[in-house]
Design an enzyme around this catalytic site. Structure first.
Site, PDB file in Angstrom:
ATOM      1  N   ASP A  29       0.850  -1.185   0.000  1.00  0.00           N
ATOM      2  CA  ASP A  29       0.000   0.000   0.000  1.00  0.00           C
ATOM      3  C   ASP A  29       0.893   1.245   0.000  1.00  0.00           C
ATOM      4  O   ASP A  29       2.112   1.155   0.195  1.00  0.00           O
ATOM      5  CB  ASP A  29      -0.895  -0.038   1.248  1.00  0.00           C
ATOM      6  N   PHE A  30       0.290   2.421  -0.212  1.00  0.00           N
ATOM      7  CA  PHE A  30       1.069   3.663  -0.196  1.00  0.00           C
ATOM      8  C   PHE A  30       0.868   4.434   1.109  1.00  0.00           C
ATOM      9  O   PHE A  30       1.734   4.450   1.967  1.00  0.00           O
ATOM     10  CB  PHE A  30       0.698   4.543  -1.397  1.00  0.00           C
ATOM     11  N   ASP A  31      -0.294   5.069   1.288  1.00  0.00           N
ATOM     12  CA  ASP A  31      -0.549   5.889   2.477  1.00  0.00           C
ATOM     13  C   ASP A  31      -0.526   5.031   3.737  1.00  0.00           C
ATOM     14  O   ASP A  31      -1.212   4.010   3.825  1.00  0.00           O
ATOM     15  CB  ASP A  31      -1.907   6.586   2.359  1.00  0.00           C
ATOM     16  N   ASP A 211      -1.905  -1.029   5.759  1.00  0.00           N
ATOM     17  CA  ASP A 211      -2.223  -0.508   7.091  1.00  0.00           C
ATOM     18  C   ASP A 211      -3.694  -0.239   7.336  1.00  0.00           C
ATOM     19  O   ASP A 211      -4.072   0.136   8.447  1.00  0.00           O
ATOM     20  CB  ASP A 211      -1.472   0.819   7.310  1.00  0.00           C
TER      21      ASP A 211
END
Length: 275
Positions: A29-31, A211
């Site tokens: 994932d990124f954020d 997350d």
């Protein structure tokens, strides 16, 4: 002491699986994973060391890297800034892999409906402090991280009103970390995008790091691989990294274990998920 014991056991098992793997499909994932969560949704930037490790993994034989995000494909691709890897945007509704980009046909069909909902929400949220709507073409995100608690109910009511007026049952809402996601009512999620990527690399060890609640489908998609959750709370993941700051050490360990089986390395902050 019990926490330390679980850590040691997990560390050994993870290393053994990575070293034994024919290849690695590393999806992240990124954020909240590659980048810290920020109050301003436009502010997050990838941690430079995470970018460095991902580039090293990209250049390693037997490794394929993919970034899977709720952000629009063009947005996450620009923020990560790494060529030669796969990207999935809008929770997999947009997918760039094997030098081609595809948009889910039903999602593409409902772009106009999403646009009307976005315009209605921009007007409805204009007077609510900290509330904003992000148009991501095939989806939209309502942000309320900076909204006072007493106004959040108004944000949610505005979303429901817009969906009733313009959604026509074709747009659904899902939750996240102080956001509301608006997506076409199609059975598609990050897990399906990860499954498509895994099908391109049959026999490799699939890994997913994320997350948020939107990452749970991806954790389930790599049930036979390694699912690593960033943070605390209930999750379907096998292991956890306690904080976003620990992601770099996790990525570095995976890279080292795959590249060199003979070097002795320090443990990384991965804890076994409570069962």
């Amino acid at each position: 002491m019990c926490i330390r014991d679980r850590f040691d056991s997990s560390h050994a098992r993870i290393r053994e699986r990575v070293e034994a793997a024919e290849g690695l499909l590393l999806c992240t994932d990124f954020d909240g994973t590659l980048a810290p969560i920020e109050t301003d949704p436009q502010a997050p930037e990838i941690v430079p060391e995470n970018r460095r490790v991902l580039r090293a993994l990209r250049d390693t034989a037997g490794v394929r890297v993919a970034v899977v995000s709720g952000r629009a494909l063009a947005d996450v691709r620009e923020r990560v800034g790494i060529e030669g890897i796969a990207y999935a945007g809008n929770h997999g509704l947009e997918l760039q892999r094997r030098d081609a980009t595809a948009v889910h046909p039903i999602a593409a069909k409902h772009r106009g409906r999403i646009a009307r909902i976005v315009e209605a929400l921009k007007a409805a949220l204009a007077g609510i402090e900290g509330a904003a709507v992000e148009d991501k073409s095939v989806t939209a995100t309502v942000h309320y991280r900076k909204t006072p608690d007493e106004r959040i109910r108004q944000v949610r009511e505005a979303v429901e009103t817009a969906l009733e007026r313009f959604g026509d049952g074709r747009v659904r809402r899902t939750g996240g970390k102080e956001i509301i996601e608006l997506r076409p009512a199609v059975r598609w999620h990050k897990g399906m995008a990860v499954s498509l990527l895994a099908a391109d690399h049959e026999g490799w060890l699939p890994i997913y790091i994320g997350d948020d609640t939107t990452d749970e489908s991806a954790f389930r998609a790599v049930e036979d691989g390694l699912a690593i959750y960033v943070g605390s709370g209930e999750t379907a993941a096998h292991y956890r990294v306690p904080t976003q700051e620990g992601v770099t050490a996790c990525l570095s360990a995976l890279a080292e274990w795959h590249a060199d089986e003979s070097t002795v390395r320090e443990p990384t902050p991965i804890e076994t998920q409570h069962t």
